[in-house]
Scaffold this active site. Sequence first.
Site, short mmCIF file in Angstrom:
data_model
loop_
_atom_site.label_atom_id
_atom_site.label_comp_id
_atom_site.label_asym_id
_atom_site.label_seq_id
_atom_site.Cartn_x
_atom_site.Cartn_y
_atom_site.Cartn_z
N GLU A 185 -34.46 -115.11 -13.95
CA GLU A 185 -35.24 -115.49 -15.13
C GLU A 185 -36.71 -115.17 -15.00
O GLU A 185 -37.33 -114.68 -15.95
CB GLU A 185 -35.07 -116.99 -15.42
N HIS A 204 -29.03 -129.99 -16.48
CA HIS A 204 -28.63 -129.13 -17.60
C HIS A 204 -28.78 -129.81 -18.95
O HIS A 204 -28.21 -129.37 -19.93
CB HIS A 204 -27.17 -128.71 -17.44
C1 LIG Z 1 -31.43 -120.53 -12.95
C2 LIG Z 1 -30.10 -120.52 -13.59
N1 LIG Z 1 -29.79 -119.52 -14.44
C3 LIG Z 1 -28.60 -119.50 -15.04
C4 LIG Z 1 -27.68 -120.48 -14.81
C5 LIG Z 1 -26.33 -120.46 -15.51
N2 LIG Z 1 -25.31 -120.07 -14.54
C6 LIG Z 1 -24.58 -121.01 -13.90
S1 LIG Z 1 -23.57 -120.34 -12.79
C7 LIG Z 1 -24.03 -118.78 -13.16
C8 LIG Z 1 -23.40 -117.64 -12.45
C9 LIG Z 1 -23.65 -117.67 -10.99
O1 LIG Z 1 -22.84 -116.75 -10.33
P1 LIG Z 1 -22.73 -116.67 -8.76
O2 LIG Z 1 -24.05 -116.89 -8.13
O3 LIG Z 1 -22.05 -115.39 -8.43
O4 LIG Z 1 -21.83 -117.90 -8.32
P2 LIG Z 1 -20.32 -118.22 -8.70
O5 LIG Z 1 -20.33 -118.96 -9.99
O6 LIG Z 1 -19.59 -116.93 -8.78
O7 LIG Z 1 -19.80 -119.10 -7.62
C10 LIG Z 1 -25.00 -118.79 -14.15
C11 LIG Z 1 -25.61 -117.60 -14.75
C12 LIG Z 1 -28.05 -121.53 -13.94
N3 LIG Z 1 -27.25 -122.55 -13.68
N4 LIG Z 1 -29.26 -121.51 -13.33
#
Ligand SMILES: Cc1ncc(C[n+]2csc(CCOP(=O)(O)OP(=O)(O)O)c2C)c(N)n1
Lengths: 337, 465
Positions: free
Chosen positions: B197, B266
């Site tokens: 972000e 959230h």
């Molecule tokens: C700073 C932030 N940006 C966006 C999100 C929304 N979000 C939650 S999980 C996620 C994906 C994360 O993927 P990854 O790091 O590969 O972990 P996984 O879910 O695959 O375990 C996103 C974009 C968030 N929680 N925090």
Amino acid sequence: MPKKTDAAAKASTKGNMPAFTKEEELYAYKEMLLIRRFEEKAGQMYGMGLIGGFCHLYIGQEAVVTGVHMASKKGDASITGYRDHGHMLIVGLDPKAVMAELTGRKGGLSKGKGGSMHMFSNEERFYGGNGIVGAQVSLGTGLAFAAKYREEDTVSLTYFGDGAANQGQVYESFNMAKLWNLPVVYIIENNKYAMGTSLERAASTTDLSKRGESFGIPGEQVDGMDVRMVRDAAERAIQHAREGNGPYILEMLTYRYRGHSMSDPAKYRSKDEVQSMRSERDPIEQVKARLLENEWATEEELKDMDKDVRAIVSEAADFATNDPEPDADELYTEITV
Amino acid sequence: MSVEILMPALSPTMEEGNLAKWLVKEGDTVSAGDVIAEIETDKATMEVEAVDEGVVGKIVVEEGAQNVKVNTVIAVLIEEGESADDIKVDTSAPAASEEPKQENPEESGPSEQEQPSVPAAPVFEAKADSEIPEGTEMVSTTVREALRDAMAEEMRADGDVFVMGEEVAEYQGAYKVTQGLLQEFGAKRVIDTPITEHGFAGLGVGAAFAGLKPIVEFMTFNFAMQAIDQIINSAAKTHYMSGGQVTSPIVFRGPNGPAARVGAQHSQDFSAWYAHIPGLIVVSPYSAADAKGLLKSAIRNPNPVVFLENELLYGQSFDVPKLADWTVPLGKAKVVREGADVTIVSHSMGMRYATEATEKLVESGIDVELIDLRTLRPLDMPTVVESVKKTGRCVTVEEGWPQGSIGSEIAARLMDEAFDYLDAPVMRVTGKDVPMPYAANLEKLALPSAKEVIEAVNAVTYRQV
Ligand SMILES: Cc1ncc(C[n+]2csc(CCOP(=O)(O)OP(=O)(O)O)c2C)c(N)n1
Ligand SMILES: [Mg+2]
């Protein structure tokens, strides 16, 4: 002091497959099965409306926390994101208290105030349960800073996803961790997707084990579906960190079978992709096959074990369903100390 | 040509210092960069370097001199061949650093003429609201669709407009607000970003500096906290810092405010945070018609706009006028219902509680005037003040925390601008002063409710119920 080159060579030597004893195989099997059954139950309870909000299941990735935990020792700290149920179960937290947090009840690990994404345990040195992608990486580095400051020989096990690996604070943390040789093992759970975005679509280079190279942090890619490989690599990494050589990166190549959270239809990948992972690489099936092949357990014994695990999970679900919600007075408590 | 060497200021606060030591004497040749003296400040001993070259013609302030005022001539450099005798120096302390002399400041009182006074802030004037021509067809539309339509229309009209954010393209938006945009506008203009972000917000602002008109979607505003530095320090301030040269025509949008059962990290309302910042325009609509009309205005606006949506409103339908170019002016509140007894002021999801309360209050005989702020900066106080002049009472409703809330601001401004018209204290209905709990029962308690709005109205109208 382990040499980086030795460690890397060891990991890539196929014939030199790290082996588990019978006890270790049985332990890994039971722990992974507990996580699997727990998560299946959580998914079911979500469907029944007993769990709200987001609920991120760990199904498919069980070998990662199990292998790392087998290589760690009591007193090591761990921290992760919101996909955290497995991380809590593996450090020995009560499945009843974990499930009751998922349902938002009084007996939950955070008294129902945290939810699926936010659970903690000082006793087991588990620091969450963090909802902001990437935040746990700096926090985990801070846990390692405290260990070094206090001259303790504990290590920080800092888990994050392939998507989180693109956050800026990850690299700010890498730099400090190496600059000050902090005892932290960065465990990247690369399950190929961050929500609907595959690693290839989000990252200019996709070998995440090399993300520490410019800081001088050694890294390895590990078969995260094989608990033996995970434990083996984690032993090297943890020893490296514990002996004062600073951070280490383990990129665990793994896979989540379910959607990102309960509300994700996961249309961004093919059914075949999921199916082939499940049928060919499943971490639990791999151990099961070895147990049977070595005649370390019979089908019957494994079935009994499954029954025991299901009983633990049912008990957790019952507790989490019947435990009362927190008292209204809890609204204004614990905001500040 | 001789050059005067002045007592330098060696820190932002230094007004005088001691000339500890001369390292040159009269007649020495110096070149730029040579250390010529040491000066003691209250914090440290600093070396002074020559800036020009020449011969030390005259040392004006001797070594050891105390409390030498900044900008006093301490030495004079002359050119090779010039004579030191021609040097004339004004050895008095420089006028520039002199305090205006006053014999007895206590007695003469504060000198108002000498202090430049703060100019009056410009008076805010809201534009006239958009009118829907008689006979316009109204189409029931969800807030989600209205936002998407606004982006699509502006993207059709202006090739410099593009959308970027997490999951906005192939996934069609985490909350499906960008549905169909990739298909219509292609991957050049609908861009999936990594989870980064702070980086992509800054990148967006840079692209805006260079003339593009980015729409940066935050999956939710909780994650915009990663990027808030770029929003405030880069987007909001650059026009001012550049003396009006550089603009940031960017829109930061996404869901804000509590969502359902997602816990403390959230589920929070950032309205007041952004509304605090000069240089930003902050919009927070409730209805689909406003969402569409305001987003179109936001995209066209040359300023950085923080556009706060609400996840729980995305699926709610409202009538939207079927017009080729429906816009709603930024900075204009909307009187949703006219009434004479009490003014309820709200925005975004707060309007849901306020509307429900209004219906019940009207039923029980209270003539409510209901105002939807729609824009939080600039705040349309003229509309609120006008209303309170009529009703004498005001209740604000929002989901944000109470301290420093939008309601707090309205209460303060009403004291400034309508004190004599108030018949009761302004009351705020807000989210509770706690992080959002996960448990269903606690979450419900943490949120405001129609019941609390009714109680507040009863209090300000001194009704016994
Ligand atoms: C700073 C932030 N940006 C966006 C999100 C929304 N979000 C939650 S999980 C996620 C994906 C994360 O993927 P990854 O790091 O590969 O972990 P996984 O879910 O695959 O375990 C996103 C974009 C968030 N929680 N925090
Ligand atoms: Mg991932």
